[in-house]
Design a protein around this motif. Structure first.
Motif, PDB file in Angstrom:
ATOM      1  N   LYS A   1     -12.943   9.691   0.864  1.00 28.63           N
ATOM      2  CA  LYS A   1     -12.558   8.561   0.705  1.00 28.63           C
ATOM      3  C   LYS A   1     -12.870   7.337   1.564  1.00 28.63           C
ATOM      4  O   LYS A   1     -13.735   7.540   2.671  1.00 28.63           O
ATOM      5  CB  LYS A   1     -10.865   8.191   1.007  1.00 28.63           C
ATOM      6  CG  LYS A   1     -10.703   8.370   2.475  1.00 28.63           C
ATOM      7  CD  LYS A   1      -9.282   8.310   2.568  1.00 28.63           C
ATOM      8  CE  LYS A   1      -9.034   8.581   4.331  1.00 28.63           C
ATOM      9  NZ  LYS A   1      -8.478   7.076   4.910  1.00 28.63           N
ATOM     10  N   GLN A   2     -13.211   6.034   1.074  1.00 27.35           N
ATOM     11  CA  GLN A   2     -13.833   5.012   1.637  1.00 27.35           C
ATOM     12  C   GLN A   2     -13.178   4.407   2.770  1.00 27.35           C
ATOM     13  O   GLN A   2     -11.806   4.135   2.482  1.00 27.35           O
ATOM     14  CB  GLN A   2     -14.297   3.889   0.812  1.00 27.35           C
ATOM     15  CG  GLN A   2     -15.158   4.304  -0.554  1.00 27.35           C
ATOM     16  CD  GLN A   2     -16.745   4.392   0.146  1.00 27.35           C
ATOM     17  OE1 GLN A   2     -17.123   3.808   1.078  1.00 27.35           O
ATOM     18  NE2 GLN A   2     -17.525   5.071  -0.605  1.00 27.35           N
ATOM     19  N   PRO A   3     -13.693   4.495   4.065  1.00 23.79           N
ATOM     20  CA  PRO A   3     -12.701   4.047   5.221  1.00 23.79           C
ATOM     21  C   PRO A   3     -12.523   2.343   4.948  1.00 23.79           C
ATOM     22  O   PRO A   3     -13.316   1.744   4.162  1.00 23.79           O
ATOM     23  CB  PRO A   3     -13.516   4.213   6.314  1.00 23.79           C
ATOM     24  CG  PRO A   3     -14.565   5.074   5.800  1.00 23.79           C
ATOM     25  CD  PRO A   3     -14.761   5.090   4.394  1.00 23.79           C
ATOM     26  N   GLU A   4     -11.580   1.722   5.709  1.00 24.23           N
ATOM     27  CA  GLU A   4     -11.674   0.210   5.486  1.00 24.23           C
ATOM     28  C   GLU A   4     -12.833  -0.266   6.084  1.00 24.23           C
ATOM     29  O   GLU A   4     -13.308   0.408   6.997  1.00 24.23           O
ATOM     30  CB  GLU A   4     -10.275  -0.297   6.456  1.00 24.23           C
ATOM     31  CG  GLU A   4      -8.972   0.206   6.128  1.00 24.23           C
ATOM     32  CD  GLU A   4      -7.763  -0.104   6.916  1.00 24.23           C
ATOM     33  OE1 GLU A   4      -8.015  -1.344   7.348  1.00 24.23           O
ATOM     34  OE2 GLU A   4      -7.245   0.800   7.324  1.00 24.23           O
ATOM     35  N   ALA A   5     -13.136  -1.404   5.513  1.00 24.53           N
ATOM     36  CA  ALA A   5     -14.629  -2.094   5.952  1.00 24.53           C
ATOM     37  C   ALA A   5     -14.569  -1.959   7.627  1.00 24.53           C
ATOM     38  O   ALA A   5     -15.782  -2.078   7.849  1.00 24.53           O
ATOM     39  CB  ALA A   5     -14.511  -3.404   5.359  1.00 24.53           C
TER      40      ALA A   5
END
Length: 126
Positions: A86-90
């Motif tokens: 999953k993509q982490p928060e920016a």
């Protein structure tokens, strides 16, 4: 905080010109090995990714000439995509500066954030 997984990958083909690898491919392979070393539950707990700034990528495809460096707009997000995580928060995707102590600094920063309860886990790659 403790280091729970490590990964290393060295690409040494018989003919590098016929089997080139980009820096991103090398980082992804080493990171896959680190996540596998840590165990399956770790991939879901990676809330932050830090990539180490390295030389520009001048990988040349077989039969082609170099046209210039390859730039990654966001190496951390590109790495997550390659790893299938999953993509982490920016705010949790970092790119270090070009400096000899950057890997240790990145590790220290992630450990401090884990200790403070800001993130559950992180990946340093590069």
């Amino acid at each position: 905080p403790v280091v729970v997984g490590v990964g290393r990958y060295t690409h040494k083909p018989a003919n590098r010109a016929e089997d080139p690898r980009t820096q991103m491919q090398l980082m992804a392979e080493a990171s896959k090995r680190a996540v596998a070393d840590a165990g399956p539950q770790v991939a879901g707990a990676l809330d932050a990714v830090t990539t180490i700034f390295t030389m520009l990528d001048f990988t040349v495809a077989p039969g082609k000439s170099a046209t210039g460096p390859v730039f990654y707009n966001n190496p951390g997000r590109s790495l997550c995509t390659r790893l299938g995580i999953k993509q982490p928060e920016a705010k949790n995707v970092m790119l270090t500066t070009e400096c000899g102590h950057s890997p240790q600094l990145a590790l220290n920063q992630l450990a401090n954030r884990i200790a403070a309860g800001e993130i559950r886990g992180g990946l340093v790659a590069g």
